[in-house]
Design a protein around this motif. Structure first.
Motif, PDB file in Angstrom:
ATOM      1  N   VAL A 134       0.881  -1.179   0.000  1.00  0.00           N
ATOM      2  CA  VAL A 134       0.000   0.000   0.000  1.00  0.00           C
ATOM      3  C   VAL A 134       0.913   1.222   0.000  1.00  0.00           C
ATOM      4  CG1 VAL A 134      -1.703   1.290   1.335  1.00  0.00           C
ATOM      5  CG2 VAL A 134      -1.817  -1.206   1.268  1.00  0.00           C
ATOM      6  N   PRO A 135       0.758   2.112  -0.970  1.00  0.00           N
ATOM      7  CA  PRO A 135       1.669   3.268  -1.034  1.00  0.00           C
ATOM      8  C   PRO A 135       1.683   4.048   0.280  1.00  0.00           C
ATOM      9  CG  PRO A 135       0.289   3.177  -3.003  1.00  0.00           C
ATOM     10  CD  PRO A 135      -0.238   2.121  -2.056  1.00  0.00           C
ATOM     11  N   TYR A 136       2.864   4.442   0.717  1.00  0.00           N
ATOM     12  CA  TYR A 136       3.005   5.201   1.958  1.00  0.00           C
ATOM     13  C   TYR A 136       3.119   6.682   1.618  1.00  0.00           C
ATOM     14  CZ  TYR A 136       3.776   5.270   6.986  1.00  0.00           C
ATOM     15  OH  TYR A 136       3.623   5.442   8.348  1.00  0.00           O
ATOM     16  N   THR A 137       2.353   7.488   2.325  1.00  0.00           N
ATOM     17  CA  THR A 137       2.397   8.939   2.125  1.00  0.00           C
ATOM     18  C   THR A 137       3.129   9.558   3.317  1.00  0.00           C
ATOM     19  OG1 THR A 137       0.483   9.669   3.422  1.00  0.00           O
ATOM     20  CG2 THR A 137       0.011   8.649   1.281  1.00  0.00           C
ATOM     21  N   PRO A 138       3.438  10.841   3.266  1.00  0.00           N
ATOM     22  CA  PRO A 138       4.119  11.465   4.404  1.00  0.00           C
ATOM     23  C   PRO A 138       3.323  11.412   5.713  1.00  0.00           C
ATOM     24  CG  PRO A 138       4.398  12.806   2.443  1.00  0.00           C
ATOM     25  CD  PRO A 138       3.416  11.725   2.084  1.00  0.00           C
ATOM     26  N   ASN A 139       2.030  11.058   5.638  1.00  0.00           N
ATOM     27  CA  ASN A 139       1.216  10.986   6.852  1.00  0.00           C
ATOM     28  C   ASN A 139       0.773   9.579   7.224  1.00  0.00           C
ATOM     29  OD1 ASN A 139       1.147  13.866   7.055  1.00  0.00           O
ATOM     30  ND2 ASN A 139      -0.303  13.817   5.329  1.00  0.00           N
ATOM     31  N   GLY A 140       1.323   8.580   6.548  1.00  0.00           N
ATOM     32  CA  GLY A 140       0.889   7.204   6.814  1.00  0.00           C
ATOM     33  C   GLY A 140       0.466   6.540   5.515  1.00  0.00           C
ATOM     34  N   PRO A 141      -0.124   5.347   5.599  1.00  0.00           N
ATOM     35  CA  PRO A 141      -0.520   4.661   4.363  1.00  0.00           C
ATOM     36  C   PRO A 141      -1.612   5.438   3.620  1.00  0.00           C
ATOM     37  CG  PRO A 141      -1.413   3.548   6.293  1.00  0.00           C
ATOM     38  CD  PRO A 141      -0.456   4.574   6.806  1.00  0.00           C
ATOM     39  N   LEU A 180      -5.163  11.718  12.059  1.00  0.00           N
ATOM     40  CA  LEU A 180      -6.283  11.596  11.129  1.00  0.00           C
ATOM     41  C   LEU A 180      -6.212  10.286  10.348  1.00  0.00           C
ATOM     42  CD1 LEU A 180      -8.749  13.086   9.899  1.00  0.00           C
ATOM     43  CD2 LEU A 180      -7.199  13.931   8.119  1.00  0.00           C
ATOM     44  N   VAL A 181      -5.027   9.975   9.800  1.00  0.00           N
ATOM     45  CA  VAL A 181      -4.875   8.730   9.033  1.00  0.00           C
ATOM     46  C   VAL A 181      -5.044   7.521   9.947  1.00  0.00           C
ATOM     47  CG1 VAL A 181      -3.257   7.330   7.672  1.00  0.00           C
ATOM     48  CG2 VAL A 181      -3.455   9.781   7.236  1.00  0.00           C
ATOM     49  N   ALA A 182      -4.482   7.616  11.154  1.00  0.00           N
ATOM     50  CA  ALA A 182      -4.624   6.509  12.107  1.00  0.00           C
ATOM     51  C   ALA A 182      -6.099   6.217  12.368  1.00  0.00           C
ATOM     52  CB  ALA A 182      -3.913   6.852  13.421  1.00  0.00           C
ATOM     53  N   HIS A 183      -6.854   7.270  12.604  1.00  0.00           N
ATOM     54  CA  HIS A 183      -8.282   7.123  12.895  1.00  0.00           C
ATOM     55  C   HIS A 183      -9.024   6.520  11.708  1.00  0.00           C
ATOM     56  CE1 HIS A 183     -12.231   7.951  14.446  1.00  0.00           C
ATOM     57  NE2 HIS A 183     -12.508   8.692  13.384  1.00  0.00           N
ATOM     58  N   ARG A 184      -8.747   7.039  10.516  1.00  0.00           N
ATOM     59  CA  ARG A 184      -9.419   6.539   9.310  1.00  0.00           C
ATOM     60  C   ARG A 184      -9.102   5.066   9.062  1.00  0.00           C
ATOM     61  NH1 ARG A 184      -8.686  11.336   4.893  1.00  0.00           N
ATOM     62  NH2 ARG A 184     -10.236  12.759   5.795  1.00  0.00           N
ATOM     63  N   LEU A 185      -7.844   4.723   9.281  1.00  0.00           N
ATOM     64  CA  LEU A 185      -7.385   3.351   9.074  1.00  0.00           C
ATOM     65  C   LEU A 185      -8.154   2.386   9.971  1.00  0.00           C
ATOM     66  CD1 LEU A 185      -4.971   2.462   7.307  1.00  0.00           C
ATOM     67  CD2 LEU A 185      -3.648   2.278   9.398  1.00  0.00           C
ATOM     68  N   LEU A 186      -8.233   2.742  11.244  1.00  0.00           N
ATOM     69  CA  LEU A 186      -8.890   1.847  12.196  1.00  0.00           C
ATOM     70  C   LEU A 186     -10.391   1.762  11.916  1.00  0.00           C
ATOM     71  CD1 LEU A 186      -6.942   2.706  15.460  1.00  0.00           C
ATOM     72  CD2 LEU A 186      -6.933   0.544  14.209  1.00  0.00           C
ATOM     73  N   LYS A 187     -10.960   2.869  11.425  1.00  0.00           N
ATOM     74  CA  LYS A 187     -12.385   2.853  11.081  1.00  0.00           C
ATOM     75  C   LYS A 187     -12.616   1.920   9.894  1.00  0.00           C
ATOM     76  CE  LYS A 187     -15.783   6.287  10.347  1.00  0.00           C
ATOM     77  NZ  LYS A 187     -15.999   7.696   9.950  1.00  0.00           N
ATOM     78  N   LEU A 188     -11.716   2.023   8.934  1.00  0.00           N
ATOM     79  CA  LEU A 188     -11.805   1.195   7.720  1.00  0.00           C
ATOM     80  C   LEU A 188     -11.838  -0.295   8.028  1.00  0.00           C
ATOM     81  CD1 LEU A 188      -9.372   2.341   4.890  1.00  0.00           C
ATOM     82  CD2 LEU A 188     -11.845   1.965   4.756  1.00  0.00           C
ATOM     83  N   VAL A 189     -10.982  -0.709   8.950  1.00  0.00           N
ATOM     84  CA  VAL A 189     -10.816  -2.142   9.192  1.00  0.00           C
ATOM     85  C   VAL A 189     -11.802  -2.663  10.231  1.00  0.00           C
ATOM     86  CG1 VAL A 189      -8.391  -2.103   8.537  1.00  0.00           C
ATOM     87  CG2 VAL A 189      -9.012  -1.793  10.941  1.00  0.00           C
ATOM     88  N   ASP A 190     -12.690  -1.771  10.670  1.00  0.00           N
ATOM     89  CA  ASP A 190     -13.605  -2.105  11.762  1.00  0.00           C
ATOM     90  C   ASP A 190     -14.406  -3.383  11.504  1.00  0.00           C
ATOM     91  OD1 ASP A 190     -13.931  -1.174  14.267  1.00  0.00           O
ATOM     92  OD2 ASP A 190     -15.745  -0.038  13.841  1.00  0.00           O
ATOM     93  N   ASP A 191     -14.860  -3.565  10.308  1.00  0.00           N
ATOM     94  CA  ASP A 191     -15.708  -4.726  10.003  1.00  0.00           C
ATOM     95  C   ASP A 191     -14.921  -5.911   9.466  1.00  0.00           C
ATOM     96  OD1 ASP A 191     -17.958  -3.293  10.713  1.00  0.00           O
ATOM     97  OD2 ASP A 191     -18.121  -2.409   8.708  1.00  0.00           O
TER      98      ASP A 191
END
Lengths: 461, 461
Positions: free
Chosen positions: A219-226, A260-271
């Motif tokens: 998964v491409p890594y950006t300056p703020n996370g994946p 922000l990215v951390a939060h989005r990531l964890l939300k994404l994988v929630d299910d």
């Protein structure tokens, strides 16, 4: 079997289908001709002929006295043969093997650790002298299954400081960060499973995943996370079982995860069923701590691991795993079965070193020294037209793009001939999209000869 | 697919055939319904229905969001769930976990190592003090890929003394004997392969083989080595890939391999693909060395491994592998990928301890002490009607049969309640044929309370 075409071709097709579907994995043994004939309801001679033709085509390999195997990986397991067909000079093992084999005097701007002269020598010697006077059991006996309790308690307190709630009974000691991940992969994965990694990521993740015969998807890594959109797409397309990443300072880019990215990531994988392994090996280099996924998640789906190889010693092997309570027992069984326990001596030395009065101050001065060296190295690289991808907040790595048209593997090869080990980008990239990148360790880049050699190599490449 | 019966039933039959043929292994994921439908040339709904029915029958397990898996092993991998359904008190991990978790003051006649007071304390402390003054690189840097050269040279000389020709470049250091075997299993085996073990054998071999999802087949052990006729039969029936055994002193029986059996064994396997792993962990306890398979075979199909946990320290983790030259590179890649190298510190401490002037004398007195303690313990056990299977030539183990009708697991459970850890025979036996045996460590059997507790337990069992 469907009764169209010749039977032999159908059997061949069926086997190739299994290989494509990864029901039959590279290196796995096919059923005996007798069993296969029965399963597919065809004659033994049909299966023999199909196996032989597939072997002639190189799809299968015949091992005399043992049977037929799916080709693509010759048993015994050779990691170098498992990856994409790369030049040995840029395969994931190249950087580690070269770095480990180089003698201490060689120039290693590509290696992933601090020079000997930067290490916390006084503290370590003090710890060793203390050990020489320790109780005999400390020196001679196996450790407990989870490992040295005082170090686990210390780790629990350190994690609490980053917002991670993990009791000492949720922390298991290992012999290294690498071994921590290795145990987790054994525990959670089946051969053929898919694992997401950052692209680029620490090259040894690739080697480790290959050793487990699992599929790595970058998964491409950006300056703020994946990249969150790419992460979401990979999640949907591949149903990965695991995502391995660095927390704190990212290797090789030096980037840090934003809240922000951390939060989005964890939300994404929630299910999903996805488990996240967060490797915190560079924690003590941070000036201000970046968010930890394990803190947001509460060790539900995140496993937090780390070691002391970069900050205390790589000679004393010690790592840890912090994990949800209901997985501790099985992971411990697995550790005992495969290593009979981690080193009590190593854990004790690490504990003594970390709790000695000087460690905090040593790391403070190391961080300052790294920041200064970061600026100096970036300036020197810029003069050669080598541009840092970002300016890291902390740590030892500079992830840099070469001048247009220059190939990092070629540059690495030319530099190695002159005794300078640099780390070519594609060793870190699952998609091999970093062919014009090099990773520099600023602490290993103080010698002017490095830039002379690099400049020459760039001209010749 | 053959066009007889309903299509759904045929698909079900096909999948069950793969499971029976071990093309689809327990715990492995089946192809997605889409892929499976295409492979088998049937509709998606047919596959869905077949998967669902097999799941209802318990043949498959559905993991939501992830797909269908072959049942028989729930992911994550739990070793305790993988074996025959035994009482936890006699599974292969029981003895190790209990031994490791027990505090130093408890009575552990069942544990597999010497008491703290028997260890080479002076030599270790001297080595530690030496390390405190060592070069900084020794204390802080990663080791070379193969590991500390002086220790490898020393090992090569020690092996030469037993007739084993192995250059230092054929010897790779690891973090333990267990890890040595673990790496070899990874290197040579596929899940589903068969491995021969002695019956009885060191219990952790069972746990290790389970972690690799390979099938263990036991060969009865006689006072002179494995039963050659049974070995031949197992070779024919199972086409095993590997045989793991102890050289020198056998664990748990204390038996030693005779030259005749060694010769017959190697002759037997001459035409096969079998590789033999010879674990030499008890070498330094021998008074006169028994034959080594690696010496007869010349490291062609024999891999020689060992560690220093029993004679120098179990806290300092260090082991080794001596192997044919053409396998060294791949094994080293695998070691680097999965652990990033063995401990330089540990290897250096072991080297300093072994080469210190006192080690040879220390082991001489240890052997004498063991021989005396062997006689004393045997006498005390005989009084309780517990009979040694043989009188070992050396070492710490006595493998003993209980009085008729007594169950070792029951005795172990009763003893544990009184704070005495004994090792029940079936923890060592693949065929569970040692239900009336206990293994005693004579060095851990000096306390009279052990025999009082044992006597009571025997009466109550």
């Amino acid at each position: 079997m469907a009764r169209g075409g010749t039977l032999i071709k159908q059997v061949m097709g069926e086997i190739q289908g299994r290989i494509a579907a990864r029901t039959a994995l590279p290196g796995s043994r096919l059923p005996s001709v007798r069993v296969q004939a029965k399963t597919l309801d065809v004659s033994v001679s049909t299966v023999v002929e199909a196996y032989e033709r597939l072997a002639a085509e190189g799809v299968l390999v015949s091992r005399p006295g043992s049977g037929f195997y799916v080709a693509g990986q010759v048993a015994p397991l050779a990691l170098t043969e498992m990856g994409p067909k790369l030049d040995r000079e840029v395969d994931p093992l190249w950087v580690s093997r070269q770095s480990l084999a180089a003698d201490a005097d060689s120039l290693r701007p590509g290696c992933g650790w601090l020079p000997v002269s930067w290490m916390y020598e006084d503290g370590l010697r003090r710890a060793m002298r203390g050990m020489a006077r320790a109780e005999t059991a400390e020196l001679t006996e196996y450790g407990t299954p989870l490992g040295h309790a005082p170090l686990r308690q210390l780790l629990a307190r350190r994690m609490a400081g980053m917002g991670i709630e993990a009791g000492p009974e949720q922390i298991m000691l290992t012999d290294s960060g690498t071994q921590s991940i290795d145990l987790i992969l054994r525990f959670l994965l089946e051969p053929g499973d898919t694992v997401l990694v950052d692209d680029p990521c620490y090259f040894n993740f690739h080697a480790l995943l290959k050793a487990h015969r699992v599929k790595a998807v970058g998964v491409p890594y950006t300056p703020n996370g994946p990249d969150v959109a790419a992460f979401e797409a990979a999640l949907r397309e591949h149903s990965p079982r695991l995502y391995i990443t660095n927390s704190g300072i990212h290797n090789p880019t030096g980037a840090t995860l934003s809240p922000l990215v951390a939060h989005r990531l964890l939300k994404l994988v929630d299910d999903s069923e996805l488990v996240i392994v967060e490797d915190d090996i560079f924690a003590d280099f941070e000036n201000t701590p970046a968010p930890r996924l394990a803190a947001f998640d509460g060790l539900s789906r995140v496993i937090h691991i780390g070691s002391f190889s970069k900050t205390v010693s790589a000679s004393v092997r010690c790592g840890y795993i912090a994990v949800r309570s209901d997985w501790v027992e099985s992971l411990t069984d697995l550790k005992v079965a495969t290593t009979f326990g981690s080193s009590r001596l190593a854990a004790d030395i690490i504990f003594r070193t970390l709790t000695g009065s000087g460690y905090r101050r040593h790391m403070e001065s190391t961080r300052l020294r790294l920041a200064q060296q970061m600026d100096k190295t970036a300036a020197k690289l810029l003069k050669l037209g080598i541009k840092p991808w970002l300016t890291p907040r902390a740590g030892m790595f500079l992830w840099c793009r070469l001048p247009e048209g220059k190939d990092a593997a070629t540059v690495a090869r030319l530099c190695l001939k002159e005794g300078v080990l640099v780390a070519p980008g594609n060793a870190f990239s699952q998609s091999l999209a970093a062919g014009d990148f090099l990773r520099f360790n600023v602490a290993q880049s103080t010698d002017e000869r490095i830039f002379t050699v690099l400049s020459k190599a760039l001209s010749a490449a």
